[in-house]
Design a protein around this motif. Structure first.
Motif, PDB file in Angstrom:
ATOM      1  N   HIS A   1       0.817  -1.211   0.000  1.00  0.00           N
ATOM      2  CA  HIS A   1       0.000   0.000   0.000  1.00  0.00           C
ATOM      3  C   HIS A   1       0.853   1.264   0.000  1.00  0.00           C
ATOM      4  O   HIS A   1       0.615   2.183  -0.798  1.00  0.00           O
ATOM      5  N   CYS A   2       1.840   1.315   0.899  1.00  0.00           N
ATOM      6  CA  CYS A   2       2.611   2.558   1.048  1.00  0.00           C
ATOM      7  C   CYS A   2       4.115   2.383   0.893  1.00  0.00           C
ATOM      8  O   CYS A   2       4.860   3.349   0.951  1.00  0.00           O
ATOM      9  N   GLY A   3       4.568   1.138   0.711  1.00  0.00           N
ATOM     10  CA  GLY A   3       5.998   0.889   0.563  1.00  0.00           C
ATOM     11  C   GLY A   3       6.758   0.848   1.873  1.00  0.00           C
ATOM     12  O   GLY A   3       7.993   0.818   1.881  1.00  0.00           O
ATOM     13  N   GLY A   4       6.028   0.839   2.989  1.00  0.00           N
ATOM     14  CA  GLY A   4       6.674   0.873   4.295  1.00  0.00           C
ATOM     15  C   GLY A   4       7.344  -0.432   4.689  1.00  0.00           C
ATOM     16  O   GLY A   4       7.181  -1.469   4.040  1.00  0.00           O
ATOM     17  N   ILE A   5       8.095  -0.377   5.787  1.00  0.00           N
ATOM     18  CA  ILE A   5       8.783  -1.538   6.352  1.00  0.00           C
ATOM     19  C   ILE A   5       7.750  -2.474   6.974  1.00  0.00           C
ATOM     20  O   ILE A   5       6.795  -2.027   7.622  1.00  0.00           O
ATOM     21  N   LEU A   6       7.957  -3.770   6.793  1.00  0.00           N
ATOM     22  CA  LEU A   6       7.067  -4.769   7.384  1.00  0.00           C
ATOM     23  C   LEU A   6       7.715  -5.399   8.602  1.00  0.00           C
ATOM     24  O   LEU A   6       8.936  -5.590   8.635  1.00  0.00           O
ATOM     25  N   GLU A   7       6.896  -5.726   9.609  1.00  0.00           N
ATOM     26  CA  GLU A   7       7.376  -6.457  10.759  1.00  0.00           C
ATOM     27  C   GLU A   7       6.411  -7.587  11.084  1.00  0.00           C
ATOM     28  O   GLU A   7       5.238  -7.555  10.705  1.00  0.00           O
ATOM     29  N   VAL A   8       6.916  -8.598  11.781  1.00  0.00           N
ATOM     30  CA  VAL A   8       6.109  -9.766  12.139  1.00  0.00           C
ATOM     31  C   VAL A   8       5.283  -9.458  13.379  1.00  0.00           C
ATOM     32  O   VAL A   8       5.792  -8.887  14.350  1.00  0.00           O
TER      33      VAL A   8
END
Length: 414
Positions: free
Chosen positions: A22-29
């Protein structure tokens, strides 16, 4: 278990994703278990490795765990080093150099390769300044997976030799680390390689670093140091320590069957340490900015954190958020200060550290001299990798400081 965007909070299934769609942000678990090992996975959890925290690691079936014995690294009291600084507090070294391939990256690659294997991947790619490449190649070999390692042409020969020993395809890339990062992204997208690069791009790799915080809390029996000094490139280790301390009292309490005993905890102040020749996070912190900008051409002997963050500046911004959340600060050290710290670690404490690893010690000395930390505080320095990783630096130092140990005898006395 899901993946969550740290910017827009969007949730995704726990697939091999690298950025928010959606926004290109960092993903975390998010959404991991609350126990200490996965149900029916006693084989892994019984080992004296970081997998003893199995249910807090993002592998749903621990039979897929690829382990070489990483984690549960020692803590050394550095009293002689503290005396050399005229430091009146408590100085400890968390020695990640004893991990299987010689650096803290083994934690990340053990989990990332395990998750890739669980998801059905057969080949991996990793952009690396050396240490992550060695880890990726080793764990891929253990898992029976193909590996491509992309490293800058100026990567220390010792690191390239170690990487090559595990049998991956090694490709040298002109210019700085960010160029290798970009090509790894392309290979992952175009040819289906699981991307093992150890910035924030692989959320499963980043999640593994919580175990450092768990271990510090457990090994110190719930005592929380005032400061933890962390060498930082993109910075996932610093975030991992923050999150580890956040969860540690619950995890360790369950592990020892005594949650009440471990009900009180706090977050130590986390200090981001960078080399003066590549210090984008420090520059933003000292300028009072909330966002990190890319660095120019790096110039430092600390190759492990020589990351200008070109094209993924958000990684540095994310790390800076955890520095501020912990009420810590960011500091840079010169190559001369790093060399002095390398020698002091070896001569005074018997710890053989690569330049990047010694940055944490150099920064403690500098912070003390500047009055940035009090004389009576407690400090943990992260020693992130072994001195054999960059042996030429020590060879050059030895030539400069060579001493004659034995006089010249006409006949050998032995």
């Amino acid at each position: 278990m899901n993946l969550r965007c740290v910017d827009c909070d969007a949730l995704f299934p726990a697939s091999m994703m690298y950025h928010c769609s959606h926004c290109g942000g960092i993903l975390e678990v998010v959404g991991l278990g609350t126990g200490t090992c996965g149900e029916g996975n006693e084989r892994v959890s019984a080992q004296p490795t970081m997998w003893r925290y199995g249910s807090r690691l993002p592998v749903e079936d621990l039979s897929y765990a690829v382990s070489l014995g990483e984690g549960i690294t020692p803590i050394h009291a550095a009293n002689r080093l503290a005396d050399s600084f005229e430091f009146e507090g408590r100085l400890l070294l968390k020695d990640e150099a004893v991990n299987p391939t010689g650096s803290f990256k083994d934690r990340m690659l053990s989990v990332a390769v395990s998750r890739a294997k669980e998801l059905g991947f057969e080949k991996v790619v990793c952009a690396s300044s050396g240490n992550a490449g060695a880890s990726a190649a080793a764990y891929a070999a253990k898992a029976g997976m193909e590996a491509v390692i992309l490293a800058p042409v100026h990567t220390p020969r010792e690191k390239l030799t170690q990487i090559a020993a595990y049998g991956p395809e090694v490709r040298l890339v002109e210019g700085h680390y960010s160029n290798s990062y970009r090509i790894a992204q392309q290979l992952s997208k175009e040819f289906g390689y699981a991307n093992m690069t150890t910035t924030y791009i692989n959320p499963y790799a980043v999640e593994a670093l919580k175990t450092v915080g768990y271990e510090l809390y457990e090994q110190l029996e719930g005592w929380i140091p005032d400061y933890v000094f962390v060498p930082v490139g993109a910075g996932p280790l610093l975030k991992g320590i923050y999150r580890g301390f956040t969860e540690a009292r619950e995890v360790v309490g369950i592990l020892h069957g005594d949650v009440e005993k471990h009900k009180d905890a706090r977050i130590p102040k986390l200090i981001a340490v960078q080399a003066e020749g590549c210090a984008p996070v420090v520059k933003a912190y000292e300028s009072g900015l909330d966002k990190v900008s890319a660095w120019g051409e790096p110039y430092t002997i600390a190759s492990g954190i020589s990351d200008p963050l070109i094209g993924y500046e958000q990684d540095g911004t994310h790390t800076l958020q955890f520095v501020k959340a912990s009420q810590g600060f960011a500091i840079s050290v010169s190559d001369d200060e790093i060399l002095q710290a390398m020698r002091a670690l070896a001569v005074l404490e018997g710890v053989f550290a690569e330049p990047t690893a010694a940055c944490s010690v150099a920064a403690v000395k500098k912070a003390l001299q500047a009055g940035a930390i009090p004389q009576s505080c407690s400090v943990v320095c992260m020693i992130t990798a072994h001195g054999f990783k960059d042996f030429k630096i020590y060879q050059d130092m030895e030539r400069e400081h060579r001493k004659c140990i034995f006089p010249s005898y006409p006949h050998r006395p032995f």
